[in-house]
Scaffold this active site. Structure first.
Site, PDB file in Angstrom:
ATOM      1  N   LYS A   1       0.795  -1.227   0.000  1.00 48.36           N
ATOM      2  CA  LYS A   1       0.000   0.000   0.000  1.00 48.36           C
ATOM      3  C   LYS A   1       0.827   1.277   0.000  1.00 48.36           C
ATOM      4  O   LYS A   1       0.382   2.302  -0.518  1.00 48.36           O
ATOM      5  CB  LYS A   1      -0.972  -0.010   1.185  1.00 48.36           C
TER       6      LYS A   1
ATOM      7  N   ALA B   1      -2.002   0.174   5.795  1.00 47.21           N
ATOM      8  CA  ALA B   1      -3.344   0.273   6.365  1.00 47.21           C
ATOM      9  C   ALA B   1      -3.325   1.069   7.656  1.00 47.21           C
ATOM     10  O   ALA B   1      -4.215   1.884   7.913  1.00 47.21           O
ATOM     11  CB  ALA B   1      -3.923  -1.115   6.603  1.00 47.21           C
TER      12      ALA B   1
END
Length: 283
Positions: free
Chosen positions: A80, A145
């Site tokens: 991510k 996250a």
């Protein structure tokens, strides 16, 4: 009887493609949720998981950007943060968090990345009766996250954030990023420094709990009895952390609530709801 709407079971040369990238990918729930959405909205599209290790991400992303029938990319652990390098533009949540979990191809061919982990997590908390406004939150994990959840919680008005991560450089980077927008509301420490005193909500945003052999990211017994314990892990649904918290009488929030709350956000981001529904209603 009317024809069944196109969906994953009717892939053809006109089908638009979406992928979810991760390492591993066995735990991802996005294919089931998004493919169901495609079927319900009559969209000729399919989402498939793509298992790519960190050392192959650059090569895979360069190839995906050249696929003309690819409209969107979802991203899970551990890509991510790194995936932001391959976007032409960052949305507001990705800019604040320094990580992204969704990329879409714009009409001009550029790629926009944004992050819906945080917004989905906060919405899931509220849907389960836990408004984070004014709370003291302990958050384990400053990865892709975790930093998105941290930014969303601060946006939602938490009073204080205690961020814990074993990687000193990573937690200091996230602390600097958060302090630039919400000065003085976040402290950062190593995982071994975890302090549960006075915490209203404790969150696991690490991968610990995906495997049966994983240690707990923190000990729920060190938290107040009234503290809500949340986990962002999707599979298993009942992690060892949540089981321990529930057994000790503390309220819990499961990882599925974060993803379930993101489906509407994905629908808007990828514009999955309007064109084909309108076309079908005019038939």
């Amino acid at each position: 009887m009317p024809d069944a709407p196109p969906g994953p079971s009717a892939v053809s040369g006109t089908t638009r493609l979406y992928v979810v990238l991760g390492d591993p990918v066995a735990q991802v729930r996005a294919p089931g949720l998004l493919n169901d959405l495609f079927a319900r909205t009559g969209r000729d599209a399919v989402l498939v998981p793509v298992h790519v290790r960190p050392d192959g991400l650059e090569e895979v992303m360069r190839g995906l950007r050249h696929m003309r029938n690819l409209d969107g990319i979802l991203v899970t652990v551990p890509h991510k943060v790194e995936v932001c390098r391959y976007a032409d533009l960052l949305g507001p949540a990705a800019e604040a968090a320094g990580s992204a979990n969704a990329l879409r191809r714009n009409p001009d061919g550029t790629w926009l990345a944004d992050n819906f982990d945080g917004a989905g997590f906060v919405h899931g908390l509220r849907e389960n009766g836990h408004d984070p406004a004014g709370a003291t939150v302990a958050l384990a994990g400053a990865g892709g996250a975790g930093r998105a959840v941290a930014a969303a919680l601060l946006t939602a008005g938490i009073a204080r954030l205690r961020l814990y991560d074993p990687d000193a450089a990573r937690r200091e980077d996230v602390l600097a990023r958060l302090d630039a927008r919400w000065p003085g509301r976040t402290t950062a420490g190593a995982q071994t420094d975890f302090d549960g005193d006075g915490v209203d909500i404790a969150v696991n945003a690490t991968p610990l709990g995906m495997r049966p052999s994983d240690p707990l990211p923190f000990d729920p017994a060190r938290l107040p009895r009234t503290c809500t314990v949340a986990d962002i892990i999707m599979k298993p649904a009942e992690t060892a952390l949540l089981e321990a918290a529930r057994d000790s009488g503390r309220p819990v929030v499961h990882g599925r609530h974060m993803l379930d709350s993101q489906v509407l956000l994905y629908e808007r981001f990828f514009a999955l709801h309007a064109p084909e529904r309108k076309a079908r209603s005019e038939q």
